[in-house]
Design an enzyme around this catalytic site. Structure first.
Site, PDB file in Angstrom:
ATOM      1  N   MET A  40      -7.910 -21.953 -24.088  1.00 29.34           N
ATOM      2  CA  MET A  40      -8.818 -21.692 -25.204  1.00 29.34           C
ATOM      3  C   MET A  40      -9.422 -23.019 -25.661  1.00 29.34           C
ATOM      4  O   MET A  40      -8.708 -23.891 -26.151  1.00 29.34           O
ATOM      5  CB  MET A  40      -8.055 -21.034 -26.359  1.00 29.34           C
ATOM      6  CG  MET A  40      -7.258 -19.816 -25.943  1.00 29.34           C
ATOM      7  SD  MET A  40      -5.876 -19.461 -27.053  1.00 29.34           S
ATOM      8  CE  MET A  40      -6.762 -18.957 -28.523  1.00 29.34           C
TER       9      MET A  40
ATOM     10  N   ILE B 172       0.798 -21.741 -26.890  1.00 33.27           N
ATOM     11  CA  ILE B 172       1.096 -23.153 -26.659  1.00 33.27           C
ATOM     12  C   ILE B 172       0.088 -24.019 -27.392  1.00 33.27           C
ATOM     13  O   ILE B 172      -1.129 -23.865 -27.217  1.00 33.27           O
ATOM     14  CB  ILE B 172       1.066 -23.484 -25.154  1.00 33.27           C
ATOM     15  CG1 ILE B 172       2.072 -22.621 -24.403  1.00 33.27           C
ATOM     16  CG2 ILE B 172       1.383 -24.959 -24.926  1.00 33.27           C
ATOM     17  CD1 ILE B 172       1.975 -22.743 -22.900  1.00 33.27           C
TER      18      ILE B 172
ATOM     19  N   GLY C  86      -7.774 -24.986 -30.686  1.00 32.41           N
ATOM     20  CA  GLY C  86      -7.645 -25.157 -29.238  1.00 32.41           C
ATOM     21  C   GLY C  86      -6.237 -24.997 -28.702  1.00 32.41           C
ATOM     22  O   GLY C  86      -5.283 -25.289 -29.384  1.00 32.41           O
ATOM     23  N   SER C  87      -6.081 -24.506 -27.496  1.00 32.42           N
ATOM     24  CA  SER C  87      -4.789 -24.437 -26.823  1.00 32.42           C
ATOM     25  C   SER C  87      -4.828 -23.447 -25.673  1.00 32.42           C
ATOM     26  O   SER C  87      -5.872 -23.238 -25.076  1.00 32.42           O
ATOM     27  CB  SER C  87      -3.674 -24.070 -27.794  1.00 32.42           C
ATOM     28  OG  SER C  87      -2.445 -24.395 -27.206  1.00 32.42           O
ATOM     29  N   ARG C  88      -3.656 -22.784 -25.398  1.00 30.78           N
ATOM     30  CA  ARG C  88      -3.623 -21.818 -24.311  1.00 30.78           C
ATOM     31  C   ARG C  88      -2.540 -20.777 -24.554  1.00 30.78           C
ATOM     32  O   ARG C  88      -1.632 -20.975 -25.375  1.00 30.78           O
ATOM     33  CB  ARG C  88      -3.426 -22.509 -22.974  1.00 30.78           C
ATOM     34  CG  ARG C  88      -2.026 -22.965 -22.700  1.00 30.78           C
ATOM     35  CD  ARG C  88      -1.944 -23.771 -21.424  1.00 30.78           C
ATOM     36  NE  ARG C  88      -0.951 -23.262 -20.510  1.00 30.78           N
ATOM     37  CZ  ARG C  88      -0.504 -23.946 -19.456  1.00 30.78           C
ATOM     38  NH1 ARG C  88      -0.993 -25.137 -19.197  1.00 30.78           N
ATOM     39  NH2 ARG C  88       0.399 -23.417 -18.665  1.00 30.78           N
TER      40      ARG C  88
END
Length: 227
Positions: free
Chosen positions: A99, A157, A187-189
């Site tokens: 993301m 995460i 932001g991240s995943r």
């Protein structure tokens, strides 16, 4: 389109701060009008960037027992067979969705079922695509026993920019596919771990929409016949 609840307080205080700074500049730095106008323009752009980050668009949710839908907007960056060390402690297929800061950051349940396991892990803030991010970054792990039968693990995460993970589930909760289970700020995943016999429906580099894109299909056990 609406503004997510996680962003309302941040947006309010950001707007309040920017308005206050601009008023001070125009009152006490009136001779430097060019700078004041540039700062005002930057303030508007900054506020709009934060505003779009916390947007929460309406989605037509897909509901199906054996189909996994994308838990987040983003891009598929990992599809591979891995050892899952925290809960399953065996080999699983992993699907990871990255993301970026411009994606919607609502995270959604990929499958309906009951939460069998939940754990929050404090940790580091490696960039989200770093190999160590799955095991060393700040993260949450959720395992849902799906309505179809198999258990599915999904993990929020944090990344280099993401400094806060929010979750809305706990062990024992019944969850519905497509409902929000959390939010990752800036932001991240999200990683999803499924059984090895699961059929993957996405490709590396594919863009996903949380709550809409089908990412996999579980292999359901055959019905038990009595008699």
């Amino acid at each position: 389109m609406k503004i997510h609840k996680e962003g309302r307080k941040i947006l309010f205080f950001t707007l309040l701060g920017l308005v206050a700074i601009n008023l001070l500049l125009y009152n006490f730095n009136a001779e430097n009008n060019t700078f004041n106008k540039i700062f005002s323009g930057v303030s508007v752009v900054l506020f709009l960037l934060i505003l779009q980050f916390f947007r929460s668009p309406y989605r037509t949710l897909l509901l199906h027992d054996d189909l996994l839908i994308a838990p987040a907007d983003g891009k598929v960056v990992v599809i591979e067979e891995v050892e899952e060390p925290e809960y399953f402690k065996d080999k699983r297929k992993q699907i990871s969705i990255f993301m970026s800061p411009i994606n919607v950051h609502v995270t959604r349940n990929p499958i309906s079922g009951v939460v069998k396991y939940f754990k929050y892990h404090p940790g580091n803030y490696f960039v989200a695509w770093h190999p160590k991010s799955s095991t060393q970054n700040e993260r949450t792990t959720v395992v849902v026993e799906s309505t179809a039968g198999p258990e599915v693990l999904f993990r929020q995460i944090a990344g280099a920019m993401a400094r806060r993970i929010v979750w809305y589930v706990k062990e024992g909760d019944e969850v519905s596919q497509g409902e929000e289970f959390g939010f990752i700020k800036f932001g991240s995943r999200v990683d999803v771990f499924v059984p090895l016999d699961t059929e993957i429906k996405v490709q590396l580099g594919q863009k996903t929409k949380g709550g809409e894109t089908v990412i996999a299909q579980l292999k359901t056990p055959p019905p038990t016949i009595f008699g």
